[in-house]
Scaffold this motif. Structure first.
Motif, PDB file in Angstrom:
ATOM      1  N   ARG A  80      69.417  51.020  12.232  1.00 39.66           N
ATOM      2  CA  ARG A  80      68.176  50.262  12.347  1.00 39.66           C
ATOM      3  C   ARG A  80      67.047  50.750  11.445  1.00 39.66           C
ATOM      4  NH1 ARG A  80      68.543  46.530  15.737  1.00 39.66           N
ATOM      5  NH2 ARG A  80      66.332  46.132  15.979  1.00 39.66           N
ATOM      6  N   GLU A  81      67.110  51.993  10.996  1.00 41.27           N
ATOM      7  CA  GLU A  81      66.013  52.535  10.200  1.00 41.27           C
ATOM      8  C   GLU A  81      66.438  52.736   8.751  1.00 41.27           C
ATOM      9  OE1 GLU A  81      64.007  55.871  11.903  1.00 41.27           O
ATOM     10  OE2 GLU A  81      64.137  55.047  13.927  1.00 41.27           O
ATOM     11  N   GLU A  82      65.459  52.667   7.874  1.00 41.97           N
ATOM     12  CA  GLU A  82      65.716  52.898   6.458  1.00 41.97           C
ATOM     13  C   GLU A  82      65.812  54.397   6.215  1.00 41.97           C
ATOM     14  OE1 GLU A  82      62.633  50.833   4.390  1.00 41.97           O
ATOM     15  OE2 GLU A  82      63.197  48.915   5.246  1.00 41.97           O
ATOM     16  N   ILE A  83      66.924  54.827   5.645  1.00 45.49           N
ATOM     17  CA  ILE A  83      67.192  56.245   5.476  1.00 45.49           C
ATOM     18  C   ILE A  83      66.707  56.753   4.119  1.00 45.49           C
ATOM     19  CG2 ILE A  83      69.035  57.975   5.402  1.00 45.49           C
ATOM     20  CD1 ILE A  83      70.593  56.101   7.292  1.00 45.49           C
ATOM     21  N   PHE A  84      66.755  55.914   3.116  1.00 37.87           N
ATOM     22  CA  PHE A  84      66.376  56.289   1.752  1.00 37.87           C
ATOM     23  C   PHE A  84      67.181  57.480   1.265  1.00 37.87           C
ATOM     24  CE2 PHE A  84      62.657  54.033   3.394  1.00 37.87           C
ATOM     25  CZ  PHE A  84      62.637  52.995   2.482  1.00 37.87           C
ATOM     26  N   GLY A  85      68.466  57.409   1.461  1.00 42.60           N
ATOM     27  CA  GLY A  85      69.399  58.417   0.994  1.00 42.60           C
ATOM     28  C   GLY A  85      70.750  57.754   0.807  1.00 42.60           C
ATOM     29  N   PRO A  86      71.721  58.483   0.266  1.00 43.34           N
ATOM     30  CA  PRO A  86      73.035  57.884  -0.013  1.00 43.34           C
ATOM     31  C   PRO A  86      73.905  57.766   1.234  1.00 43.34           C
ATOM     32  CG  PRO A  86      73.039  60.170  -0.690  1.00 43.34           C
ATOM     33  CD  PRO A  86      71.637  59.863  -0.201  1.00 43.34           C
ATOM     34  N   VAL A  87      73.454  56.967   2.179  1.00 44.50           N
ATOM     35  CA  VAL A  87      74.173  56.767   3.440  1.00 44.50           C
ATOM     36  C   VAL A  87      74.344  55.273   3.674  1.00 44.50           C
ATOM     37  CG1 VAL A  87      74.140  57.121   5.939  1.00 44.50           C
ATOM     38  CG2 VAL A  87      73.235  58.885   4.425  1.00 44.50           C
ATOM     39  N   ALA A  88      75.562  54.870   3.990  1.00 44.10           N
ATOM     40  CA  ALA A  88      75.837  53.481   4.347  1.00 44.10           C
ATOM     41  C   ALA A  88      76.429  53.456   5.750  1.00 44.10           C
ATOM     42  CB  ALA A  88      76.818  52.850   3.360  1.00 44.10           C
ATOM     43  N   VAL A  89      76.126  52.402   6.478  1.00 41.16           N
ATOM     44  CA  VAL A  89      76.652  52.216   7.826  1.00 41.16           C
ATOM     45  C   VAL A  89      77.472  50.933   7.821  1.00 41.16           C
ATOM     46  CG1 VAL A  89      76.072  51.834  10.244  1.00 41.16           C
ATOM     47  CG2 VAL A  89      74.670  53.368   8.857  1.00 41.16           C
ATOM     48  N   ALA A  90      78.703  51.025   8.263  1.00 37.82           N
ATOM     49  CA  ALA A  90      79.572  49.850   8.341  1.00 37.82           C
ATOM     50  C   ALA A  90      79.580  49.352   9.781  1.00 37.82           C
ATOM     51  CB  ALA A  90      80.983  50.189   7.884  1.00 37.82           C
ATOM     52  N   LEU A  91      79.104  48.138   9.964  1.00 37.26           N
ATOM     53  CA  LEU A  91      79.091  47.511  11.284  1.00 37.26           C
ATOM     54  C   LEU A  91      80.118  46.385  11.298  1.00 37.26           C
ATOM     55  CD1 LEU A  91      75.217  47.231  11.734  1.00 37.26           C
ATOM     56  CD2 LEU A  91      76.740  48.893  12.801  1.00 37.26           C
ATOM     57  N   PRO A  92      81.116  46.491  12.143  1.00 37.00           N
ATOM     58  CA  PRO A  92      82.133  45.428  12.173  1.00 37.00           C
ATOM     59  C   PRO A  92      81.582  44.163  12.829  1.00 37.00           C
ATOM     60  CG  PRO A  92      82.544  47.012  13.909  1.00 37.00           C
ATOM     61  CD  PRO A  92      81.387  47.548  13.104  1.00 37.00           C
ATOM     62  N   TYR A  93      82.155  43.034  12.458  1.00 38.41           N
ATOM     63  CA  TYR A  93      81.782  41.756  13.064  1.00 38.41           C
ATOM     64  C   TYR A  93      83.022  40.880  13.180  1.00 38.41           C
ATOM     65  CZ  TYR A  93      81.793  40.093   8.227  1.00 38.41           C
ATOM     66  OH  TYR A  93      82.157  39.792   6.941  1.00 38.41           O
ATOM     67  N   GLY A  94      83.008  40.007  14.171  1.00 41.08           N
ATOM     68  CA  GLY A  94      84.160  39.150  14.417  1.00 41.08           C
ATOM     69  C   GLY A  94      84.159  37.886  13.595  1.00 41.08           C
ATOM     70  N   ASP A  95      82.999  37.273  13.437  1.00 43.64           N
ATOM     71  CA  ASP A  95      82.903  36.034  12.661  1.00 43.64           C
ATOM     72  C   ASP A  95      81.533  35.974  11.992  1.00 43.64           C
ATOM     73  OD1 ASP A  95      81.101  35.364  14.682  1.00 43.64           O
ATOM     74  OD2 ASP A  95      82.471  33.981  15.668  1.00 43.64           O
ATOM     75  N   VAL A  96      81.298  34.934  11.220  1.00 40.45           N
ATOM     76  CA  VAL A  96      80.050  34.813  10.477  1.00 40.45           C
ATOM     77  C   VAL A  96      78.857  34.745  11.422  1.00 40.45           C
ATOM     78  CG1 VAL A  96      78.755  33.402   8.844  1.00 40.45           C
ATOM     79  CG2 VAL A  96      81.179  33.775   8.502  1.00 40.45           C
ATOM     80  N   ASP A  97      78.991  34.050  12.534  1.00 40.91           N
ATOM     81  CA  ASP A  97      77.879  33.951  13.487  1.00 40.91           C
ATOM     82  C   ASP A  97      77.452  35.335  13.982  1.00 40.91           C
ATOM     83  OD1 ASP A  97      77.726  31.195  13.315  1.00 40.91           O
ATOM     84  OD2 ASP A  97      79.133  30.882  14.976  1.00 40.91           O
ATOM     85  N   GLU A  98      78.428  36.186  14.294  1.00 38.33           N
ATOM     86  CA  GLU A  98      78.098  37.533  14.755  1.00 38.33           C
ATOM     87  C   GLU A  98      77.453  38.350  13.637  1.00 38.33           C
ATOM     88  OE1 GLU A  98      80.059  41.435  16.940  1.00 38.33           O
ATOM     89  OE2 GLU A  98      81.396  39.882  16.164  1.00 38.33           O
ATOM     90  N   ALA A  99      77.949  38.221  12.417  1.00 35.14           N
ATOM     91  CA  ALA A  99      77.358  38.940  11.279  1.00 35.14           C
ATOM     92  C   ALA A  99      75.904  38.522  11.070  1.00 35.14           C
ATOM     93  CB  ALA A  99      78.172  38.689  10.007  1.00 35.14           C
TER      94      ALA A  99
END
Length: 178
Positions: A80-99
């Motif tokens: 939820r927060e901007e990290i301003f560093g080389p970090v990525a978070v992968a959030l899975p989703y089931g379909d386009v609506d959920e994404a």
């Protein structure tokens, strides 16, 4: 996910003056500590480092390896927060609506990215929600939602040291050390 994780092995961390470098150091040791804390907190709450992480073996500079964090949900601080560093978070989703629901729930103004098979439909659906960089105009409620996100970002900056320093016009000058 495996392709994303494998790509982290190819990222070159090093001297920002070297053209082969993809990721240079962070600006200050306190900032590196903040980035590392985001990752540590996510792991303590059940997240997992899928790729990267830690510090590279460099003697000078405030380097941190690019990190891919998984097994967190959209309510976690790292998502939820901007990290301003080389970090990525992968959030899975089931379909386009959920994404789209996940992306629209973000309090930040940075645009989300979808790398799944539905990324084109995702981009078309998220743009009207007020995201930057997708070439869509914002109207009505979407424009107001975007303005609230921008105002929240401004408020966070203005209510502290950075707000005062904005009037001092700080500059960053970088040069190679011998």
């Amino acid at each position: 996910m495996e392709r994303s994780a494998a790509a982290y092995d190819e990222i070159v961390v090093g001297d920002p003056w070297d053209r082969a470098t993809d990721v240079g150091p962070l600006i200050r040791p306190e900032h590196r500590a903040s980035v590392e804390y985001f990752v540590e907190e996510a792991v303590e709450q059940g997240g997992r480092i899928a790729a990267g992480g830690g510090r590279p073996p460099m003697e000078r500079g405030w380097y941190t390896n690019p990190t891919l964090v998984v097994n967190v949900d959209n309510s976690s601080r790292i998502a939820r927060e901007e990290i301003f560093g080389p970090v990525a978070v992968a959030l899975p989703y089931g379909d386009v609506d959920e994404a789209v629901r996940i992306a629209n729930d973000s309090p930040t103004v940075l645009p989300p990215t979808s790398t799944g098979p539905h990324r084109r439909r995702f981009g078309r659906r998220i743009a009207p929600a007020g995201r930057d960089g997708l070439g869509e105009r914002r109207w009505g409620a979407a424009a107001r939602r975007h303005d609230r996100r921008l105002q929240a970002e401004r408020d966070r900056r203005e209510q502290g040291r950075w707000g005062i320093e904005e009037f001092l016009e700080p500059q960053h000058i970088q040069w190679a050390l011998p």
